[in-house]
Write an enzyme that holds these catalytic residues in place. Structure first.
Site, PDB file in Angstrom:
ATOM      1  N   HIS A   1       0.862  -1.184   0.000  1.00 56.81           N
ATOM      2  CA  HIS A   1       0.000   0.000   0.000  1.00 56.81           C
ATOM      3  C   HIS A   1       0.896   1.231   0.000  1.00 56.81           C
ATOM      4  O   HIS A   1       2.134   1.118  -0.014  1.00 56.81           O
ATOM      5  CB  HIS A   1      -0.961  -0.037   1.191  1.00 56.81           C
ATOM      6  CG  HIS A   1      -0.301  -0.284   2.507  1.00 56.81           C
ATOM      7  ND1 HIS A   1       0.591   0.608   3.070  1.00 56.81           N
ATOM      8  CD2 HIS A   1      -0.373  -1.331   3.370  1.00 56.81           C
ATOM      9  CE1 HIS A   1       1.018   0.139   4.226  1.00 56.81           C
ATOM     10  NE2 HIS A   1       0.463  -1.054   4.430  1.00 56.81           N
TER      11      HIS A   1
ATOM     12  N   GLY B   1       1.848   3.164   2.206  1.00 57.54           N
ATOM     13  CA  GLY B   1       2.853   3.195   3.273  1.00 57.54           C
ATOM     14  C   GLY B   1       4.148   2.521   2.826  1.00 57.54           C
ATOM     15  O   GLY B   1       5.252   3.048   3.030  1.00 57.54           O
ATOM     16  N   HIS B   2       4.010   1.350   2.192  1.00 58.19           N
ATOM     17  CA  HIS B   2       5.202   0.660   1.691  1.00 58.19           C
ATOM     18  C   HIS B   2       5.878   1.491   0.587  1.00 58.19           C
ATOM     19  O   HIS B   2       7.094   1.603   0.546  1.00 58.19           O
ATOM     20  CB  HIS B   2       4.827  -0.696   1.066  1.00 58.19           C
ATOM     21  CG  HIS B   2       4.261  -1.696   2.021  1.00 58.19           C
ATOM     22  ND1 HIS B   2       2.944  -2.094   1.991  1.00 58.19           N
ATOM     23  CD2 HIS B   2       4.844  -2.393   3.022  1.00 58.19           C
ATOM     24  CE1 HIS B   2       2.742  -2.999   2.922  1.00 58.19           C
ATOM     25  NE2 HIS B   2       3.854  -3.193   3.572  1.00 58.19           N
TER      26      HIS B   2
ATOM     27  N   ASP C   1       5.460   0.117  12.657  1.00 57.88           N
ATOM     28  CA  ASP C   1       5.864  -1.023  13.492  1.00 57.88           C
ATOM     29  C   ASP C   1       7.031  -0.555  14.363  1.00 57.88           C
ATOM     30  O   ASP C   1       8.184  -0.909  14.141  1.00 57.88           O
ATOM     31  CB  ASP C   1       6.265  -2.205  12.608  1.00 57.88           C
ATOM     32  CG  ASP C   1       5.092  -2.704  11.784  1.00 57.88           C
ATOM     33  OD1 ASP C   1       4.118  -3.181  12.364  1.00 57.88           O
ATOM     34  OD2 ASP C   1       5.145  -2.584  10.545  1.00 57.88           O
TER      35      ASP C   1
ATOM     36  N   LEU D   1      -2.090   3.140   7.623  1.00 58.68           N
ATOM     37  CA  LEU D   1      -2.246   2.143   6.555  1.00 58.68           C
ATOM     38  C   LEU D   1      -1.591   0.835   6.976  1.00 58.68           C
ATOM     39  O   LEU D   1      -0.492   0.823   7.536  1.00 58.68           O
ATOM     40  CB  LEU D   1      -1.616   2.644   5.250  1.00 58.68           C
ATOM     41  CG  LEU D   1      -2.203   3.910   4.627  1.00 58.68           C
ATOM     42  CD1 LEU D   1      -1.687   4.090   3.197  1.00 58.68           C
ATOM     43  CD2 LEU D   1      -3.730   3.903   4.632  1.00 58.68           C
TER      44      LEU D   1
HETATM   45  O1  PAF Z   1       7.180  -5.387   8.575  1.00 62.25           O
HETATM   46  C1  PAF Z   1       7.116  -6.413   7.865  1.00 62.25           C
HETATM   47  O2  PAF Z   1       6.487  -6.422   6.814  1.00 62.25           O
HETATM   48  C2  PAF Z   1       7.842  -7.673   8.299  1.00 62.25           C
HETATM   49  O3  PAF Z   1       7.805  -7.823   9.672  1.00 62.25           O
HETATM   50  C3  PAF Z   1       9.302  -7.746   7.778  1.00 62.25           C
HETATM   51  C4  PAF Z   1      10.157  -6.623   8.326  1.00 62.25           C
HETATM   52  C5  PAF Z   1       9.298  -7.667   6.257  1.00 62.25           C
HETATM   53  C6  PAF Z   1       9.936  -9.067   8.198  1.00 62.25           C
HETATM   54  O4  PAF Z   1       9.220 -10.156   7.708  1.00 62.25           O
END
Ligand code: PAF
Length: 276
Positions: free
Chosen positions: A30, A32-33, A144, A178
């Site tokens: 999304h 955010g990524h 996160d 998100l």
């Molecule tokens: O944040 C995430 O999507 C996952 O925890 C990660 C950092 C890709 C590790 O699997």
């Protein structure tokens, strides 16, 4: 943009690259990524995004099976933003049962208290991915927050030659952070979900207004969420550095929360910078 699924092919492709910026993801991308990928572009000439739903970080009763896997759509979104997408199979990343694991600090606190083994799984796969990609910079979302702390500790304490960069949380217009898990929410749940952020903002305002009784604020937040139908895992005021319980006088704080609406577990956080 190249899609690569084996470690060997990735190593060949990246051989000779001296400025790699890396964004590890579990896909179902999304905005955010994509923001993290744009940040990566500011830090490296070659941008690598991994897409791997890591079984090691899911508990037995969690959503590993139903986690959305949308590789084709993800690649479409990354076109023009990333140079390489690394999407290994489970067998490629874990050709044998993973017996060597990383036990990071704070693994049993906050989210770790409710998701036993989660941060071990995260730290282990992140270390593997960093060893495979060997980037100069890796970008993780502040959404996160505890994960970012764990990854920074892994990089620092294991002397990894990588700079860890944190990207700001991207929010929907109503404030909801998100997350791929937002799509698990029903229509009614989606409307309710924005309250998590409003609650964090309310706590932030109270702290900026001089409230220093953090346990009281935490209790009030749990009550407010519970009254609106949430099952709360925790609401906690912690220090930004170290995620410790604040003692008097600390200025860089963060409010972290995790709560469920029905089956959907949402997490969010808000930094609070008090005047010294
Ligand atoms: O944040 C995430 O999507 C996952 O925890 C990660 C950092 C890709 C590790 O699997």
């Amino acid at each position: 943009m190249q899609l690569i699924s084996t470690v060997e092919e990735l190593r060949q492709r990246l051989c000779g690259e001296t400025s790699i910026a890396f964004v590890p993801t579990m896909g179902n991308l999304h905005e955010g990524h994509l923001d993290l990928v744009r940040i990566a572009r500011q830090h490296g000439r070659c941008v690598v995004v991994s897409i791997f739903v890591n079984p090691l970080q899911f508990g037995a009763n969690e959503d590993f099976g139903k986690y959305p896997r949308t590789l084709q759509a993800d690649c479409g979104k990354l076109e023009g933003l990333a140079d390489v997408v690394f999407a290994p199979t489970e067998r490629e990343l874990y050709p044998q049962p993973q017996q060597v694991t990383v036990e990071p600090p704070s693994a049993n606190e906050l989210c770790g208290a409710f998701r036993p083994g989660h941060f071990r799984g995260v730290a282990t796969v992140v270390l593997k991915l960093l060893n495979i990609v060997q980037p100069q910079v890796a970008v993780f979302g502040k959404k996160d927050y505890q994960q970012l702390y764990v990854v920074r500790q892994v990089a620092a304490q294991l002397n990894l030659p990588v700079e860890i960069v944190g990207g700001e949380t991207v929010r929907a217009p109503d404030g909801l952070a998100l997350s791929s898990r937002n799509q698990y929410l029903s229509a009614a749940g989606r409307t309710k979900a924005a309250f998590l952020y409003r609650m964090l903002v309310g706590m932030q305002q109270a702290m900026l207004g001089g409230e220093r009784d953090y346990p009281k604020l935490e209790r009030q937040a749990v009550e407010a969420l519970t009254a609106r139908g949430w099952q709360v895992d925790y609401v906690a005021v912690r220090t930004q550095v170290g995620l410790a319980q604040p003692e008097s006088g600390e200025c860089g704080l963060v409010i972290l929360a995790a709560a469920r609406l029905g089956e959907t577990r949402l997490i969010d956080n808000l930094e609070v910078c008090l005047k010294g």
